[in-house]
Design an enzyme around this catalytic site. Structure first.
Site, PDB file in Angstrom:
ATOM      1  N   GLY A 269       0.860  -1.129  -0.068  1.00 16.21           N
ATOM      2  CA  GLY A 269      -0.036  -0.062   0.059  1.00 16.21           C
ATOM      3  C   GLY A 269       0.770   1.416   0.081  1.00 16.21           C
ATOM      4  O   GLY A 269       1.790   1.263  -0.772  1.00 16.21           O
TER       5      GLY A 269
ATOM      6  N   TYR B  83     -10.596   2.764  14.441  1.00 13.83           N
ATOM      7  CA  TYR B  83      -9.796   3.729  13.503  1.00 13.83           C
ATOM      8  C   TYR B  83      -9.922   4.839  13.429  1.00 13.83           C
ATOM      9  O   TYR B  83      -8.823   5.477  13.496  1.00 13.83           O
ATOM     10  CB  TYR B  83     -10.231   2.902  12.242  1.00 13.83           C
ATOM     11  CG  TYR B  83      -9.349   3.423  11.097  1.00 13.83           C
ATOM     12  CD1 TYR B  83      -8.147   2.837  10.855  1.00 13.83           C
ATOM     13  CD2 TYR B  83      -9.805   4.251  10.085  1.00 13.83           C
ATOM     14  CE1 TYR B  83      -7.259   3.270   9.944  1.00 13.83           C
ATOM     15  CE2 TYR B  83      -8.907   4.730   9.038  1.00 13.83           C
ATOM     16  CZ  TYR B  83      -7.746   4.247   9.004  1.00 13.83           C
ATOM     17  OH  TYR B  83      -6.893   4.704   7.982  1.00 13.83           O
TER      18      TYR B  83
ATOM     19  N   LEU C   4      -6.110  -2.055   3.102  1.00 15.33           N
ATOM     20  CA  LEU C   4      -6.742  -1.615   4.211  1.00 15.33           C
ATOM     21  C   LEU C   4      -8.242  -1.538   3.907  1.00 15.33           C
ATOM     22  O   LEU C   4      -9.072  -1.443   4.927  1.00 15.33           O
ATOM     23  CB  LEU C   4      -6.470  -0.257   4.846  1.00 15.33           C
ATOM     24  CG  LEU C   4      -4.977  -0.179   5.928  1.00 15.33           C
ATOM     25  CD1 LEU C   4      -4.770   1.183   6.240  1.00 15.33           C
ATOM     26  CD2 LEU C   4      -5.492  -0.943   7.107  1.00 15.33           C
TER      27      LEU C   4
END
Length: 254
Positions: A17, A153, A192
Site C-alpha cells: 500500500g 480506527y 486496508l
C-alpha cells in the site's frame, strides 16, 4: 531526481500500500531506505524490489522492537533523517460501531495506529535532533470526520493528527532541527479497504458507491500519498511543520 539524495529513511508498514509506494519513491529520489513491517514475507519481497533497501521485521506496538529497529537502521546506514509512520490497521473485518466494538479490538487499533507512532517519535527524536530530520505520520481523513462503523480506527487517526502537532511544537521549542507533519489520505485504494468492501459479490458495487462520493470521481492511488510524503521529507518543506496535508479527491471540501 535526487530530492532526498543522501538521506536515510525508515518507513513502517512498508510491505504494501502507501508504505511500499513511499519506500519506493524515497529510494528513487536518492534515499537509503529501511522498510519495516510485521509481515516478514511481504516485507522481504518489497525490499527486494528496491535497490539498496533493507527489511526489518517489526511490530510497531513493541517498545523494545522500536529500539532495535532504530539501532539496526543506524548500524546499517550510519544515521536517520526521515521517519515515516505508515503502519496501520482497521482492527477487524467486522464493523466497529459504538455498540459492537470490543475493548480488545479498540486497544489493538490504538496500539498500532497511535502508540506505534508515539514510540517511533520517542526513539527517533534523540538520534535526529542534532543533525535534523523529518517525521511524517500517515493519519487519515477518518480522523477528521465521523466514522460510525469504524470508531476505533477514526479515533486512532484523530489522535495521531493531534499528536503530530504536539511533536512539531515540542521539537521547535527545544531547538531541534526536526519537523513533524501528518498526511490525511481519503479513499486511497489499498488493502486496508478490504474490511469495508464486503464479499466478492458486493465488492464492485461498494467500490462504485465510494467512488461516487469523491468529487474527482476516481479512487486515489498510493503514489498520490507517496508524493506528499516525499515533499514533507525533503528540504523543499524546510518551513513546514505541524501541518496536515489532506489527499482526498475533494471529499472534505464539501
Amino acid at each position: 531526481m535526487g530530492r532526498v539524495e543522501g538521506k536515510v529513511a525508515l518507513v513502517t508498514g512498508g510491505a504494501s500500500g502507501i508504505g511500499k509506494a513511499t519506500a519506493r519513491m524515497l529510494a528513487r529520489e536518492g534515499a537509503s531506505v529501511a522498510i519495516t513491517d510485521i509481515s516478514e514475507s511481504a516485507g522481504t519481497a518489497a525490499a527486494s524490489e528496491i535497490a539498496g533497501a533493507i527489511f526489518i521485521q517489526h511490530d510497531v506496538s513493541s517498545e523494545q522492537q522500536w529500539q532495535d529497529v532504530i539501532a539496526q537502521t543506524i548500524a546499517e546506514f550510519g544515521k536517520l533523517d526521515i521517519l515515516v509512520n505508515c503502519a496501520g490497521i482497521t482492527g477487524s473485518n467486522a464493523p466497529q460501531n459504538p455498540e459492537t466494538v470490543t475493548l480488545d479490538a479498540w486497544r489493538q487499533v490504538m496500539s498500532v495506529n497511535m502508540e506505534g507512532a508515539l514510540l517511533g517519535c520517542k526513539y527517533a527524536i534523540p538520534v535526529m535532533k542534532d543533525s535534523g530530520g523529518a517525521i511524517v505520520n500517515v493519519s487519515s481523513l477518518a480522523g477528521e470526520i465521523g466514522t460510525a462503523m469504524a470508531v476505533a480506527y477514526g479515533a486512532s487517526k484523530a489522535s495521531l493528527s493531534q499528536f503530530s502537532k504536539s511533536v512539531a511544537l515540542y521539537c521547535a521549542q527545544q531547538g531541534y532541527k526536526i519537523r513533524c507533519n501528518s498526511i490525511l489520505p481519503g479513499a486511497i485504494f489499498t488493502p486496508l479497504w478490504d474490511a469495508f468492501l464486503g464479499n466478492e459479490a458486493e465488492r464492485e458495487q461498494r467500490l462504485k458507491e465510494i467512488r461516487e462520493t469523491i468529487p474527482l470521481k476516481v479512487w486515489g492511488e498510493p503514489d498520490d500519498v507517496a508524493c506528499a510524503v516525499l515533499y514533507l521529507a525533503s528540504d523543499e518543506s524546510k518551513f513546514v511543520t505541524g501541518t496536515e496535508i489532506v489527499i482526498d479527491g475533494g471529499q472534505s471540501a464539501g
